[in-house]
Write a protein that holds these residues in place. Structure first.
Motif, mmCIF file in Angstrom:
data_model
loop_
_atom_site.group_PDB
_atom_site.id
_atom_site.type_symbol
_atom_site.label_atom_id
_atom_site.label_comp_id
_atom_site.label_asym_id
_atom_site.label_seq_id
_atom_site.Cartn_x
_atom_site.Cartn_y
_atom_site.Cartn_z
ATOM 1 N N GLY A 128 0.814 -1.207 0.000
ATOM 2 C CA GLY A 128 0.000 0.000 0.000
ATOM 3 C C GLY A 128 0.843 1.250 0.000
ATOM 4 N N LYS A 129 0.165 2.374 -0.214
ATOM 5 C CA LYS A 129 0.871 3.659 -0.230
ATOM 6 C C LYS A 129 1.027 4.197 1.188
ATOM 7 C CE LYS A 129 0.206 6.697 -3.350
ATOM 8 N NZ LYS A 129 -0.450 7.721 -4.197
ATOM 9 N N GLY A 130 -0.107 4.605 1.785
ATOM 10 C CA GLY A 130 -0.053 5.122 3.146
ATOM 11 C C GLY A 130 1.009 6.185 3.307
ATOM 12 N N GLU A 131 1.733 6.127 4.413
ATOM 13 C CA GLU A 131 2.824 7.066 4.661
ATOM 14 C C GLU A 131 4.173 6.490 4.244
ATOM 15 O OE1 GLU A 131 2.637 8.157 8.738
ATOM 16 O OE2 GLU A 131 0.666 9.097 8.601
ATOM 17 N N GLY A 132 4.174 5.267 3.695
ATOM 18 C CA GLY A 132 5.414 4.679 3.204
ATOM 19 C C GLY A 132 6.253 4.010 4.265
ATOM 20 N N VAL A 133 5.723 3.869 5.503
ATOM 21 C CA VAL A 133 6.520 3.296 6.591
ATOM 22 C C VAL A 133 6.849 1.835 6.307
ATOM 23 C CG1 VAL A 133 6.553 2.733 9.051
ATOM 24 C CG2 VAL A 133 5.554 4.889 8.277
ATOM 25 N N LEU A 134 5.846 1.052 5.879
ATOM 26 C CA LEU A 134 6.078 -0.363 5.613
ATOM 27 C C LEU A 134 7.019 -0.552 4.432
ATOM 28 C CD1 LEU A 134 5.565 -3.338 6.052
ATOM 29 C CD2 LEU A 134 3.424 -3.131 4.776
ATOM 30 N N ARG A 135 6.859 0.234 3.372
ATOM 31 C CA ARG A 135 7.746 0.104 2.217
ATOM 32 C C ARG A 135 9.188 0.419 2.605
ATOM 33 N NH1 ARG A 135 10.297 2.548 -2.015
ATOM 34 N NH2 ARG A 135 10.135 1.461 -4.036
ATOM 35 N N GLN A 136 9.387 1.452 3.406
ATOM 36 C CA GLN A 136 10.742 1.788 3.853
ATOM 37 C C GLN A 136 11.349 0.649 4.659
ATOM 38 O OE1 GLN A 136 10.642 5.537 5.922
ATOM 39 N NE2 GLN A 136 9.713 6.632 4.204
ATOM 40 N N ALA A 137 10.532 0.009 5.498
ATOM 41 C CA ALA A 137 11.025 -1.115 6.292
ATOM 42 C C ALA A 137 11.408 -2.290 5.391
ATOM 43 C CB ALA A 137 9.967 -1.537 7.303
ATOM 44 N N LEU A 138 10.592 -2.534 4.338
ATOM 45 C CA LEU A 138 10.916 -3.625 3.402
ATOM 46 C C LEU A 138 12.207 -3.327 2.646
ATOM 47 C CD1 LEU A 138 7.444 -4.540 1.831
ATOM 48 C CD2 LEU A 138 8.542 -5.467 3.864
ATOM 49 N N MET A 139 12.368 -2.079 2.205
ATOM 50 C CA MET A 139 13.572 -1.724 1.461
ATOM 51 C C MET A 139 14.818 -1.852 2.342
ATOM 52 S SD MET A 139 12.360 -1.321 -1.453
ATOM 53 C CE MET A 139 13.901 -0.841 -2.243
ATOM 54 N N LYS A 140 14.663 -1.552 3.624
ATOM 55 C CA LYS A 140 15.792 -1.720 4.554
ATOM 56 C C LYS A 140 16.172 -3.192 4.655
ATOM 57 C CE LYS A 140 17.221 -0.715 9.301
ATOM 58 N NZ LYS A 140 16.813 -0.119 10.606
ATOM 59 N N GLU A 141 15.163 -4.058 4.746
ATOM 60 C CA GLU A 141 15.435 -5.497 4.801
ATOM 61 C C GLU A 141 16.103 -5.983 3.516
ATOM 62 O OE1 GLU A 141 14.417 -7.976 7.371
ATOM 63 O OE2 GLU A 141 14.651 -6.078 8.424
ATOM 64 N N LEU A 142 15.636 -5.491 2.371
ATOM 65 C CA LEU A 142 16.185 -5.909 1.078
ATOM 66 C C LEU A 142 17.582 -5.355 0.844
ATOM 67 C CD1 LEU A 142 12.937 -5.491 -1.042
ATOM 68 C CD2 LEU A 142 14.112 -7.648 -0.575
ATOM 69 N N THR A 143 17.905 -4.256 1.476
ATOM 70 C CA THR A 143 19.229 -3.644 1.316
ATOM 71 C C THR A 143 20.267 -4.323 2.190
ATOM 72 O OG1 THR A 143 18.206 -1.518 0.802
ATOM 73 C CG2 THR A 143 20.526 -1.484 1.472
ATOM 74 N N HIS A 144 19.864 -4.789 3.360
ATOM 75 C CA HIS A 144 20.822 -5.336 4.321
ATOM 76 C C HIS A 144 20.702 -6.859 4.466
ATOM 77 C CE1 HIS A 144 22.006 -1.295 5.517
ATOM 78 N NE2 HIS A 144 20.722 -0.985 5.594
ATOM 79 N N ARG A 145 19.542 -7.333 4.842
ATOM 80 C CA ARG A 145 19.410 -8.760 5.129
ATOM 81 C C ARG A 145 19.246 -9.605 3.876
ATOM 82 N NH1 ARG A 145 14.617 -11.867 8.304
ATOM 83 N NH2 ARG A 145 15.729 -13.805 8.713
ATOM 84 N N TYR A 146 18.541 -9.064 2.860
ATOM 85 C CA TYR A 146 18.256 -9.836 1.641
ATOM 86 C C TYR A 146 18.842 -9.132 0.416
ATOM 87 C CZ TYR A 146 14.872 -12.222 4.654
ATOM 88 O OH TYR A 146 14.271 -12.918 5.662
#
Length: 360
Positions: A309-327
């Motif tokens: 979803g769009k929302g405020e982008g909090v979840l997308r930012q969290a996913l991108m952090k996971e994809l940048t570091h852990r995955y």
């Protein structure tokens, strides 16, 4: 001039007009050939005022050599105002909930948006996924650059709305025009989305969130691929299994699985959010994301679409952090807007490296 009940008005930014039969808030309800159309008051221009309800101010009469056979005034014909770029057709089918806060009780109003300088003769039909018979819902002429109400659907109508067929013929009146190919398009509709609040999304043609489908964009028909189950089964039965191919130093060739779609909206993960803080809900969403990624780390080439979803982008930012570091090491891109709407990210697995353990 202030708009009053009984005034004859035309629309400021659209073609059409009629007599104001009632006013509610900032909306005027205009009678057009027996149908009431809600229009913003600021979009109405008075062309015939009244002194009291149903008592128009008489216009000066020109001298006539003989009395007319009928005193009924000729209907006002408003000119078509063409818009720049309007010869490129854009047609949208949208569904608006009458009560978006109570979708389990709501009905759904369907609209056709004709964003073009052409008149459209339109027909709308529906059928269930397992049926071969269509039910006719609407047919009529839709004027240029206008949004037209084409029907109300009840909740009991949804089971036979898995397929919607839109057909139209485009033309212009009183002038030469570039011919447009007649369109007949069949849309596949997931009717379960009508019960999910997050599936109703903002759209530039509507003032409220809707479930919308593009029929034509810039003259290009948006024909989705709809597969017939029986035809697919027959095709698969005719295919002979191929022997696995081996290449020295490489893994055995494998068939790529279909796209995995994961909806991370919190109401898809839990039955109720009572007692959950925003942080708790975000952790549940990240945990779901991580489980899906871990399960597919060895499936090189697997495509996974995460709907956040769009929302405020909090979840997308969290996913991108996971994809940048852990995955890290995988292909990441925005998923197809046409298939998944705004707020979806596609990940393609490109590495079989084990994921780094998540710090708690």
């Amino acid at each position: 001039m202030q708009v009053k009940i009984g005034d004859t008005v035309r629309y400021l930014n659209a073609v059409g007009g009629g007599r104001v039969v009632r006013i509610s808030g900032d909306l005027a309800y205009v009678d057009e050939d027996g149908f009431e159309t809600p229009v913003l008051l600021r979009e109405c221009v008075v062309v015939g005022a009244v002194t009291k309800l149903n008592n128009p101010v008489p216009a000066p009469k020109a001298a006539k050599p003989a009395p007319a056979k009928s005193d009924t005034p000729a209907p006002t014909v408003l000119p078509v105002v063409e818009t720049a770029g309007g010869d490129k057709m854009n047609v949208v089918l949208g569904f608006e909930a009458s009560d978006i806060k109570s979708l389990s009780q709501s009905t759904f109003d369907a609209y056709i948006v004709n964003d073009s300088n052409y008149y459209l003769y339109v027909s709308l039909d529906t059928r269930g996924a397992e049926s071969t018979q269509w039910t006719h819902r609407y047919d009529g002429l839709i004027e240029p650059n206008i949004q037209e109400f084409v029907g109300e659907f009840l909740r009991e109508d949804l089971p036979v709305m898995d397929r919607v067929r839109v057909q139209y013929l485009a033309f212009k009146r009183d002038k030469e025009f570039e011919a447009k190919t007649p369109v007949a398009i069949e849309l596949k509709i997931d009717t379960t989305k009508f019960a999910k609040l997050h599936c109703f999304r903002p759209n530039p043609y509507f003032d409220v969130p809707v479930i919308a489908f593009d029929v034509v964009c810039a003259d290009k028909v948006q024909q989705p691929e709809i597969l017939d189950r029986a035809a697919v089964a027959q095709m698969m039965a005719k295919q002979k299994p191929e022997s696995p191919k081996h290449t020295v130093g490489h893994q055995k060739a494998q068939q790529r699985p279909e796209v995995i779609v994961v909806d991370l909206h919190i109401d898809e993960l839990v039955d109720t959010t009572a007692g959950l803080s925003p942080a708790d809900m975000l952790n549940l969403q990240i945990d779901k994301f991580s489980r899906v990624m871990d399960e597919n780390m060895k499936h090189v080439g697997q495509k996974i679409v995460f709907i956040h979803g769009k929302g405020e982008g909090v979840l997308r930012q969290a996913l991108m952090k996971e994809l940048t570091h852990r995955y890290k090491g995988h292909d990441v891109q925005d998923a197809s807007f046409r298939e998944y709407g705004f707020g979806a990210t596609q990940v393609t697995i490109r590495s079989v490296q084990p994921a780094k353990p998540k710090k708690r």
